[in-house]
Design a protein around this motif. Structure first.
Motif, PDB file in Angstrom:
ATOM      1  N   LEU A   7       1.256  -0.846   0.012  1.00  0.00           N
ATOM      2  CA  LEU A   7      -0.266  -0.151  -0.193  1.00  0.00           C
ATOM      3  C   LEU A   7       1.017   1.307  -0.439  1.00  0.00           C
ATOM      4  N   ILE A   8       0.609   1.980  -1.133  1.00  0.00           N
ATOM      5  CA  ILE A   8       1.868   3.576  -1.103  1.00  0.00           C
ATOM      6  C   ILE A   8       0.911   4.694  -0.881  1.00  0.00           C
ATOM      7  N   VAL A   9       0.855   4.693   0.302  1.00  0.00           N
ATOM      8  CA  VAL A   9       0.289   6.163   0.799  1.00  0.00           C
ATOM      9  C   VAL A   9       1.256   7.385   0.813  1.00  0.00           C
ATOM     10  N   THR A  10       0.550   8.549  -0.140  1.00  0.00           N
ATOM     11  CA  THR A  10       1.049   9.710  -0.694  1.00  0.00           C
ATOM     12  C   THR A  10       0.133  10.912  -0.789  1.00  0.00           C
ATOM     13  N   GLN A  11       1.640  11.707  -0.106  1.00  0.00           N
ATOM     14  CA  GLN A  11       1.162  13.558   0.375  1.00  0.00           C
ATOM     15  C   GLN A  11       0.703  13.785  -1.770  1.00  0.00           C
ATOM     16  N   GLU A  12       1.722  13.995  -2.532  1.00  0.00           N
ATOM     17  CA  GLU A  12       1.521  14.083  -3.712  1.00  0.00           C
ATOM     18  C   GLU A  12       2.187  12.776  -4.988  1.00  0.00           C
ATOM     19  N   MET A  13       2.202  13.079  -6.555  1.00  0.00           N
ATOM     20  CA  MET A  13       1.697  12.038  -6.950  1.00  0.00           C
ATOM     21  C   MET A  13       2.070  12.767  -8.409  1.00  0.00           C
ATOM     22  N   HIS A  14       3.112  12.623  -8.936  1.00  0.00           N
ATOM     23  CA  HIS A  14       3.228  12.874 -10.667  1.00  0.00           C
ATOM     24  C   HIS A  14       2.233  12.054 -11.705  1.00  0.00           C
ATOM     25  N   PRO A  15       1.359  12.889 -12.385  1.00  0.00           N
ATOM     26  CA  PRO A  15       1.021  14.345 -12.765  1.00  0.00           C
ATOM     27  C   PRO A  15       0.005  15.156 -11.999  1.00  0.00           C
ATOM     28  N   ALA A  18       2.490  19.247  -8.910  1.00  0.00           N
ATOM     29  CA  ALA A  18       3.549  19.365  -9.221  1.00  0.00           C
ATOM     30  C   ALA A  18       4.958  18.333  -8.903  1.00  0.00           C
ATOM     31  N   LEU A  19       5.751  18.342  -9.626  1.00  0.00           N
ATOM     32  CA  LEU A  19       7.007  17.234  -9.880  1.00  0.00           C
ATOM     33  C   LEU A  19       7.718  17.575  -8.308  1.00  0.00           C
ATOM     34  N   THR A  20       8.193  16.856  -7.377  1.00  0.00           N
ATOM     35  CA  THR A  20       8.719  17.184  -6.387  1.00  0.00           C
ATOM     36  C   THR A  20       8.916  16.314  -5.718  1.00  0.00           C
ATOM     37  N   GLU A  21      10.361  15.788  -5.137  1.00  0.00           N
ATOM     38  CA  GLU A  21      11.232  14.029  -4.534  1.00  0.00           C
ATOM     39  C   GLU A  21       9.688  13.404  -3.900  1.00  0.00           C
ATOM     40  N   VAL A  22       9.167  14.073  -3.599  1.00  0.00           N
ATOM     41  CA  VAL A  22       7.328  13.080  -3.301  1.00  0.00           C
ATOM     42  C   VAL A  22       7.167  12.824  -4.045  1.00  0.00           C
ATOM     43  N   SER A  23       6.459  13.497  -5.153  1.00  0.00           N
ATOM     44  CA  SER A  23       5.723  13.197  -6.173  1.00  0.00           C
ATOM     45  C   SER A  23       6.101  12.181  -7.331  1.00  0.00           C
ATOM     46  N   GLN A  24       7.440  12.576  -7.663  1.00  0.00           N
ATOM     47  CA  GLN A  24       8.549  11.791  -8.529  1.00  0.00           C
ATOM     48  C   GLN A  24       8.294   9.951  -8.363  1.00  0.00           C
ATOM     49  N   ILE A  25       8.906  10.448  -7.189  1.00  0.00           N
ATOM     50  CA  ILE A  25       9.132   8.866  -5.621  1.00  0.00           C
ATOM     51  C   ILE A  25       8.116   8.414  -5.895  1.00  0.00           C
ATOM     52  N   ALA A  26       6.869   8.499  -5.639  1.00  0.00           N
ATOM     53  CA  ALA A  26       5.431   8.287  -5.460  1.00  0.00           C
ATOM     54  C   ALA A  26       5.050   7.827  -6.790  1.00  0.00           C
ATOM     55  N   ARG A  27       5.419   8.646  -7.878  1.00  0.00           N
ATOM     56  CA  ARG A  27       4.836   7.934  -9.564  1.00  0.00           C
ATOM     57  C   ARG A  27       5.899   6.818  -9.878  1.00  0.00           C
ATOM     58  N   LYS A  28       7.116   6.905  -9.653  1.00  0.00           N
ATOM     59  CA  LYS A  28       8.109   5.606 -10.394  1.00  0.00           C
ATOM     60  C   LYS A  28       7.571   4.664  -9.429  1.00  0.00           C
ATOM     61  N   LEU A  29       7.513   4.335  -8.309  1.00  0.00           N
ATOM     62  CA  LEU A  29       7.506   3.170  -7.239  1.00  0.00           C
ATOM     63  C   LEU A  29       7.119   2.413  -7.612  1.00  0.00           C
ATOM     64  N   PRO A  30       5.339   2.509  -6.932  1.00  0.00           N
ATOM     65  CA  PRO A  30       4.461   2.458  -7.438  1.00  0.00           C
ATOM     66  C   PRO A  30       4.497   1.185  -8.669  1.00  0.00           C
ATOM     67  N   GLN A  31       4.844   1.942  -9.699  1.00  0.00           N
ATOM     68  CA  GLN A  31       5.447   1.427 -11.152  1.00  0.00           C
ATOM     69  C   GLN A  31       6.077   0.203 -11.540  1.00  0.00           C
ATOM     70  N   TYR A  32       7.123   0.208 -10.811  1.00  0.00           N
ATOM     71  CA  TYR A  32       8.556  -0.549 -10.319  1.00  0.00           C
ATOM     72  C   TYR A  32       7.929  -1.940  -9.568  1.00  0.00           C
ATOM     73  N   ILE A  33       7.025  -1.880  -8.816  1.00  0.00           N
ATOM     74  CA  ILE A  33       7.080  -2.680  -7.673  1.00  0.00           C
ATOM     75  C   ILE A  33       6.650  -3.643  -8.470  1.00  0.00           C
ATOM     76  N   GLN A  34       5.097  -2.592  -9.264  1.00  0.00           N
ATOM     77  CA  GLN A  34       4.368  -3.730  -9.421  1.00  0.00           C
ATOM     78  C   GLN A  34       4.177  -4.655 -10.893  1.00  0.00           C
ATOM     79  N   GLU A  35       5.293  -3.830 -12.038  1.00  0.00           N
ATOM     80  CA  GLU A  35       5.834  -5.234 -13.187  1.00  0.00           C
ATOM     81  C   GLU A  35       6.988  -5.805 -12.671  1.00  0.00           C
ATOM     82  N   ASN A  36       7.035  -5.400 -11.366  1.00  0.00           N
ATOM     83  CA  ASN A  36       7.858  -6.308 -11.015  1.00  0.00           C
ATOM     84  C   ASN A  36       7.930  -7.284  -9.356  1.00  0.00           C
ATOM     85  N   GLY A  37       6.380  -8.007  -9.695  1.00  0.00           N
ATOM     86  CA  GLY A  37       5.853  -8.675  -9.175  1.00  0.00           C
ATOM     87  C   GLY A  37       4.613  -8.636  -8.076  1.00  0.00           C
ATOM     88  N   MET A  38       4.761  -7.545  -6.979  1.00  0.00           N
ATOM     89  CA  MET A  38       4.007  -7.391  -6.532  1.00  0.00           C
ATOM     90  C   MET A  38       2.698  -6.179  -7.274  1.00  0.00           C
TER      91      MET A  38
END
Length: 274
Positions: A7-15, A18-38
């Motif tokens: 479960l990813i709980v985030t205060q921000e997410m791109h797009p 706006a693009l911030t450290e939080v929104s960028q990680i929250a965008r890329k991380l769930p896609q990566y872990i989903q594509e790798n079997g989670m």
């Protein structure tokens, strides 16, 4: 073997924001872990800056209709969802007109933090947990990104500690630079004391008379991620004294495998401990 659920709980997410450290990680991380079997679920606030038509948000009626109590007042919780087609990923948005309709996220047009940021945070954190209960979906890992999620570790380890869905969940907190806690009043602990909690249960979030959101979240999390290269004051001390697994700052590229390994190690500890 069944897929691990994150479960990813985030205060921000791109797009959506706006693009911030939080929104960028929250965008890329769930896609990566989903594509790798989670298996994943992503929850975030539905800020008024988010264009519902452009991003095709729509209400999930079966999940909406709850009321969340904040400081003795009831606020309706509306759940909306949108899909990121390029990622084959759904994102759930927690909405409430009193807290999220405004056209700024955390500060007004003059850069001053909203006075009700503590109330908005309590509403969001409690709303997240109640929404996951409605999912009927038991996560193996709950990963919280940013100060607005900082009460989730506390709530899961105290007010919701007997909730079956979260019995085996490991809670990870990513501490990023920056938070509006300096603007929080003395009433913070009373507002955040949901259900059967008392102000004493929030002592980890207050130090020297000041609110310390990151430090409180670190105290209740099972694992900590340093989301920013330069940590806020007190975060490094909180991490070193907490004596729990820590994932150092990974940067914005190629971090996915490190996060997955961190999840695996945390959940393996749970299995070994049984």
């Amino acid at each position: 073997m069944s897929k691990k659920k994150v479960l990813i709980v985030t205060q921000e997410m791109h797009p959506y924001t706006a693009l911030t450290e939080v929104s960028q990680i929250a965008r890329k991380l769930p896609q990566y872990i989903q594509e790798n079997g989670m298996e994943i679920r992503v929850l975030m606030p539905r800020f008024g800056t988010i264009n519902e038509r452009r991003h095709r948000l729509h209400e999930v009626v079966r999940l909406s209709g709850m009321n969340i109590i904040v400081d003795d007042d009831d606020y309706p919780l509306i759940i909306k969802v949108a899909s990121l087609p390029e990622a084959r990923m759904q994102v759930y948005f927690l909405d409430n007109e009193d807290f999220f309709k405004r056209k700024h996220i955390f500060t007004d047009e003059d850069g001053k933090p909203f006075e009700d940021n503590p109330d908005r945070m309590v509403f969001f954190c409690k709303g997240v947990i109640e929404t996951v209960k409605k999912f009927g979906w038991a996560p193996d890992v709950v990963h919280c990104h940013g100060w607005m999620t900082s009460l989730v570790p506390l709530y899961l380890k105290t007010a919701y500690k007997n909730e079956p869905l979260f019995q085996n969940a490991k809670v990870v907190y990513s501490a990023y630079a920056g938070s509006p806690e300096a603007a929080f009043s003395d009433a913070f602990a009373a507002k955040a004391s949901i259900n059967n909690l008392t102000e004493d249960d929030l002592q980890a979030y207050v130090s020297d008379g000041k609110v310390r959101l990151h430090e409180g979240a670190i105290a209740f999390a099972d694992g900590v991620v340093l989301g920013s290269e330069a940590a806020d004051e007190g975060v490094a001390d909180a991490v070193s004294s907490a004596d729990k697994p820590v994932l150092e700052y990974q940067g914005e590229e190629g971090f996915g495998s490190a996060y997955m390994e961190f999840y695996e190690n945390l959940t393996e500890e749970e299995v070994e401990g049984k």
